[in-house]
Design a protein around this motif. Structure first.
Motif, PDB file in Angstrom:
ATOM      1  N   SER A  41       0.867  -1.186   0.000  1.00 44.35           N
ATOM      2  CA  SER A  41       0.000   0.000   0.000  1.00 44.35           C
ATOM      3  C   SER A  41       0.897   1.227   0.000  1.00 44.35           C
ATOM      4  CB  SER A  41      -0.898   0.019   1.248  1.00 44.35           C
ATOM      5  OG  SER A  41      -0.105   0.212   2.404  1.00 44.35           O
ATOM      6  N   GLY A  42       0.290   2.374  -0.182  1.00 42.71           N
ATOM      7  CA  GLY A  42       1.050   3.618  -0.089  1.00 42.71           C
ATOM      8  C   GLY A  42       1.667   3.781   1.292  1.00 42.71           C
ATOM      9  N   MET A  43       0.920   3.412   2.338  1.00 40.68           N
ATOM     10  CA  MET A  43       1.452   3.569   3.693  1.00 40.68           C
ATOM     11  C   MET A  43       2.575   2.570   3.979  1.00 40.68           C
ATOM     12  SD  MET A  43       0.214   6.288   4.763  1.00 40.68           S
ATOM     13  CE  MET A  43       1.171   6.204   6.272  1.00 40.68           C
TER      14      MET A  43
ATOM     15  N   LEU B 154       0.137  17.093   4.835  1.00 39.19           N
ATOM     16  CA  LEU B 154       0.440  15.777   4.279  1.00 39.19           C
ATOM     17  C   LEU B 154      -0.822  14.917   4.306  1.00 39.19           C
ATOM     18  CD1 LEU B 154       3.723  14.816   6.165  1.00 39.19           C
ATOM     19  CD2 LEU B 154       3.552  15.412   3.760  1.00 39.19           C
ATOM     20  N   TYR B 155      -0.790  13.860   3.556  1.00 38.85           N
ATOM     21  CA  TYR B 155      -1.847  12.855   3.624  1.00 38.85           C
ATOM     22  C   TYR B 155      -2.102  12.502   5.099  1.00 38.85           C
ATOM     23  CZ  TYR B 155      -4.179   8.386   2.839  1.00 38.85           C
ATOM     24  OH  TYR B 155      -5.065   7.351   2.842  1.00 38.85           O
ATOM     25  N   GLY B 156      -3.371  12.387   5.482  1.00 39.30           N
ATOM     26  CA  GLY B 156      -3.735  12.230   6.888  1.00 39.30           C
ATOM     27  C   GLY B 156      -2.989  11.124   7.609  1.00 39.30           C
TER      28      GLY B 156
ATOM     29  N   ALA C 293      -0.733  19.086  -2.533  1.00 40.81           N
ATOM     30  CA  ALA C 293      -0.983  18.576  -1.191  1.00 40.81           C
ATOM     31  C   ALA C 293      -2.466  18.277  -0.992  1.00 40.81           C
ATOM     32  CB  ALA C 293      -0.491  19.575  -0.158  1.00 40.81           C
ATOM     33  N   ASN C 294      -2.697  17.406  -0.061  1.00 39.09           N
ATOM     34  CA  ASN C 294      -3.992  16.834   0.213  1.00 39.09           C
ATOM     35  C   ASN C 294      -4.542  17.441   1.499  1.00 39.09           C
ATOM     36  OD1 ASN C 294      -6.092  15.036   0.426  1.00 39.09           O
ATOM     37  ND2 ASN C 294      -4.845  13.305   1.019  1.00 39.09           N
ATOM     38  N   PRO C 295      -5.731  17.978   1.522  1.00 42.71           N
ATOM     39  CA  PRO C 295      -6.716  18.058   0.441  1.00 42.71           C
ATOM     40  C   PRO C 295      -6.800  19.429  -0.198  1.00 42.71           C
ATOM     41  CG  PRO C 295      -7.808  18.464   2.519  1.00 42.71           C
ATOM     42  CD  PRO C 295      -6.323  18.381   2.814  1.00 42.71           C
TER      43      PRO C 295
ATOM     44  N   HIS D  37       4.263   7.058  -4.680  1.00 44.25           N
ATOM     45  CA  HIS D  37       2.856   7.142  -5.096  1.00 44.25           C
ATOM     46  C   HIS D  37       2.046   6.125  -4.331  1.00 44.25           C
ATOM     47  CE1 HIS D  37       3.278   9.731  -8.634  1.00 44.25           C
ATOM     48  NE2 HIS D  37       4.421   9.108  -8.853  1.00 44.25           N
ATOM     49  N   SER D  38       0.891   6.539  -3.856  1.00 44.75           N
ATOM     50  CA  SER D  38      -0.111   5.542  -3.506  1.00 44.75           C
ATOM     51  C   SER D  38      -0.683   5.089  -4.845  1.00 44.75           C
ATOM     52  CB  SER D  38      -1.205   6.145  -2.638  1.00 44.75           C
ATOM     53  OG  SER D  38      -2.281   5.217  -2.583  1.00 44.75           O
ATOM     54  N   ALA D  39      -0.238   3.930  -5.315  1.00 50.76           N
ATOM     55  CA  ALA D  39      -0.704   3.414  -6.605  1.00 50.76           C
ATOM     56  C   ALA D  39      -2.147   2.925  -6.526  1.00 50.76           C
ATOM     57  CB  ALA D  39       0.221   2.300  -7.086  1.00 50.76           C
TER      58      ALA D  39
ATOM     59  N   VAL E 129      -7.561  -1.931  -6.197  1.00 52.01           N
ATOM     60  CA  VAL E 129      -6.191  -2.340  -5.861  1.00 52.01           C
ATOM     61  C   VAL E 129      -5.669  -1.443  -4.740  1.00 52.01           C
ATOM     62  CG1 VAL E 129      -3.803  -2.333  -6.694  1.00 52.01           C
ATOM     63  CG2 VAL E 129      -5.626  -3.147  -8.192  1.00 52.01           C
ATOM     64  N   LEU E 130      -4.975  -2.040  -3.771  1.00 48.34           N
ATOM     65  CA  LEU E 130      -4.164  -1.261  -2.830  1.00 48.34           C
ATOM     66  C   LEU E 130      -2.710  -1.484  -3.221  1.00 48.34           C
ATOM     67  CD1 LEU E 130      -5.411  -1.920   0.838  1.00 48.34           C
ATOM     68  CD2 LEU E 130      -5.366   0.278  -0.314  1.00 48.34           C
ATOM     69  N   ALA E 131      -1.949  -0.429  -3.389  1.00 44.39           N
ATOM     70  CA  ALA E 131      -0.535  -0.577  -3.753  1.00 44.39           C
ATOM     71  C   ALA E 131       0.199   0.722  -3.487  1.00 44.39           C
ATOM     72  CB  ALA E 131      -0.404  -0.954  -5.238  1.00 44.39           C
ATOM     73  N   GLY E 132       1.503   0.608  -3.243  1.00 50.15           N
ATOM     74  CA  GLY E 132       2.341   1.794  -3.082  1.00 50.15           C
ATOM     75  C   GLY E 132       3.652   1.574  -3.809  1.00 50.15           C
TER      76      GLY E 132
HETATM   77  C1  LIG Z   1      -3.921   7.364  -0.389  1.00 44.90           C
HETATM   78  C2  LIG Z   1      -2.692   8.152  -0.193  1.00 44.90           C
HETATM   79  C3  LIG Z   1      -1.622   7.635   0.543  1.00 44.90           C
HETATM   80  C4  LIG Z   1      -1.662   6.291   1.225  1.00 44.90           C
HETATM   81  O1  LIG Z   1      -1.788   5.255   0.318  1.00 44.90           O
HETATM   82  P1  LIG Z   1      -2.530   3.860   0.631  1.00 44.90           P
HETATM   83  O2  LIG Z   1      -2.380   3.127  -0.651  1.00 44.90           O
HETATM   84  O3  LIG Z   1      -3.943   4.191   0.998  1.00 44.90           O
HETATM   85  O4  LIG Z   1      -1.815   3.227   1.766  1.00 44.90           O
HETATM   86  C5  LIG Z   1      -0.481   8.419   0.651  1.00 44.90           C
HETATM   87  N1  LIG Z   1      -0.413   9.649   0.095  1.00 44.90           N
HETATM   88  C6  LIG Z   1      -1.434  10.177  -0.587  1.00 44.90           C
HETATM   89  C7  LIG Z   1      -1.293  11.540  -1.180  1.00 44.90           C
HETATM   90  C8  LIG Z   1      -2.607   9.456  -0.771  1.00 44.90           C
HETATM   91  O5  LIG Z   1      -3.621   9.999  -1.450  1.00 44.90           O
END
Ligand SMILES: *Cc1c(COP(=O)(O)O)cnc(C)c1O
Length: 419
Positions: free
Chosen positions: A107-109, A132-134, A174-176, A219-221, A231-234
């Motif tokens: 995952s992205g995390m 940053l992303y939460g 940046a998010n959001p 990237h959070s793919a 899909v969950l991917a990073g």
């Molecule tokens: C979703 C997201 C993440 C985390 O990714 P996951 O795949 O949900 O673990 C990190 N950074 C940004 C900017 C995201 O949108």
């Protein structure tokens, strides 16, 4: 070893898609260069959890290579160490990113965690530019990984860096709130300390941070790269061999590997990434124009609008504004955002972004719920803020739906007849 198990980089390449081709072409062909030689037209899907090791000497040599952060020599031994389907998706993303290599995670995390653990081996401190992303903010603020963190603003990076700083973390857009951060400026302030850019919102189609001096791009793919909400991917890409081997070592030992089925779907999604990004972006630009004119909307946040880009990054680093926007309702009623989301019939009320369907969410309640309320307020994550990830539907249909939501949220400022 079966021919399907060869890593793409070890195969005689008919034509390497990265050699001068446009990103539109790379997206379609990367990670598939050996298909004609293999006699296949879709990526071979290898679900093996273990690989035969008939020759122990060869097995030992392969393990040694992988434990050192390299690729297998012959047998991959065990799928936590290497998987050829995952390696194909990685090589496709590396080609799009203009990177030497990409390392994929569950995952992205998981990718974020791996980068921070790799940083931990180099120093005890990191600098993180908010917002940053939460979950990334929460991971850093929790101290869970034993790193000291200095949170700062984009112009505070120079002062925040210490002798023991191992990594500078930024996210752009940046998010959001879609604030843009100038990567080249952060790299200059970091003065030799590696910079990691979370470029999830931009995708490699709109932003290639390594070209602007970043050492790592994450990237959070799960989002636009895979692109279909299944899909969950990073992924982390780099040109730096030391970081590359460290990331592979962390993955091998901590086990946050990408499943081959997820890698297959990710690789498939990448083929249409440029088309999806272009369509979703043009939809988003139109939705922004319409939101700006709507009486129930107090503010719109989108790269290219005033305030989002104090340093003129759009066009210089970021090649387009993308498909995610945020807007604030003109209301004092704390329930206005939930009324908006509940009234929608087409747009999916859900977190995440970069899917084929449009997604809407309320950051203060959902993605940024784990962030300290004062930090939320300081970074414009207000109660009236909604984030919209625009999909590839017909834009008129998205807007018609959004009008229903706005009418339900702020009825006295909406003049459209309800159906
Ligand atoms: C979703 C997201 C993440 C985390 O990714 P996951 O795949 O949900 O673990 C990190 N950074 C940004 C900017 C995201 O949108």
């Amino acid at each position: 070893m079966s021919p399907y198990n060869k890593p793409p980089s070890a195969s005689p390449l008919r034509h390497h898609a990265a050699d001068g081709a446009h990103a539109d072409t790379i997206a379609v062909h990367a990670g598939r260069e050996d298909f004609v030689a293999l006699g296949v037209h879709a990526p071979p899907l290898d679900f093996s959890s273990t690989y035969p090791v008939p020759d122990l000497d060869a097995g030992m040599a392969s393990i040694d290579a992988m434990v050192a952060g390299g690729l297998p020599i012959g047998s991959a031994v065990y799928s936590r160490l290497y998987n050829p389907t995952v390696a194909r998706a990685e090589s496709a993303i590396a080609a799009l990113e203009g990177a030497n290599a990409t390392v994929a995670f569950a995952s992205g995390m998981a990718a974020y965690t791996a980068a921070l653990l790799a940083a931990r081996a180099r120093g005890s401190h990191v600098v993180a530019v908010r917002p940053l992303y939460g979950s990334a903010d929460h991971l850093l603020a929790s101290g869970m990984l034993g790193l000291r963190v200095t949170f700062t603003e984009p112009d505070g990076v120079r002062d925040a860096c210490e002798a023991d700083t191992a990594l500078v973390l930024i996210e752009t857009p940046a998010n959001p709130t879609l604030q843009l951060v100038d990567i080249a400026d952060i790299v200059a302030q970091a003065n030799g300390i590696p910079v990691m850019v979370d470029a999830t919102f931009a995708t490699p189609i709109l932003l290639r941070p390594l070209e602007h001096g970043a050492t790592l791009v994450l990237h959070s793919a799960t989002k636009a790269l895979a692109g279909h909400g299944d899909v969950l991917a990073g992924v982390i890409s780099t040109n730096d061999d030391t970081w590359l081997t460290a990331l592979r070592q962390v993955r091998l030992l901590t086990g946050g590997v990408l499943h081959p089925m997820a890698a297959f779907l990710l690789h498939r999604g990448i083929a249409t990434l440029p088309l999806r990004v272009a369509r979703a972006q043009s939809n988003a630009q139109r939705i922004v124009e319409l939101l700006l004119r709507h009486d129930a909307v107090a503010a719109v946040h989108y790269p290219g609008l005033a305030n989002s880009d104090p340093r003129g990054v759009l066009g210089r680093e970021l090649l387009g504004p993308g498909s995610t926007l945020a807007f604030e309702l003109k209301s004092d009623d704390e329930h206005a955002p939930s009324r908006c989301m509940a009234a929608l019939r087409l747009i999916t009320p859900a977190v995440s972004l970069g899917s084929t369907d449009s997604l809407i969410q309320h950051p203060a309640s959902l993605t940024h719920r784990v962030v300290d309320p004062d930090v939320r307020t300081a970074h414009g994550i207000s109660q009236q803020l909604l984030r919209l990830s625009v999909g590839v539907e017909r834009v008129d249909d998205i807007w018609q739906d959004l009008e229903l939501g706005l009418a339900a949220a702020v009825p006295h400022l909406t003049h459209h007849a309800m159906p």
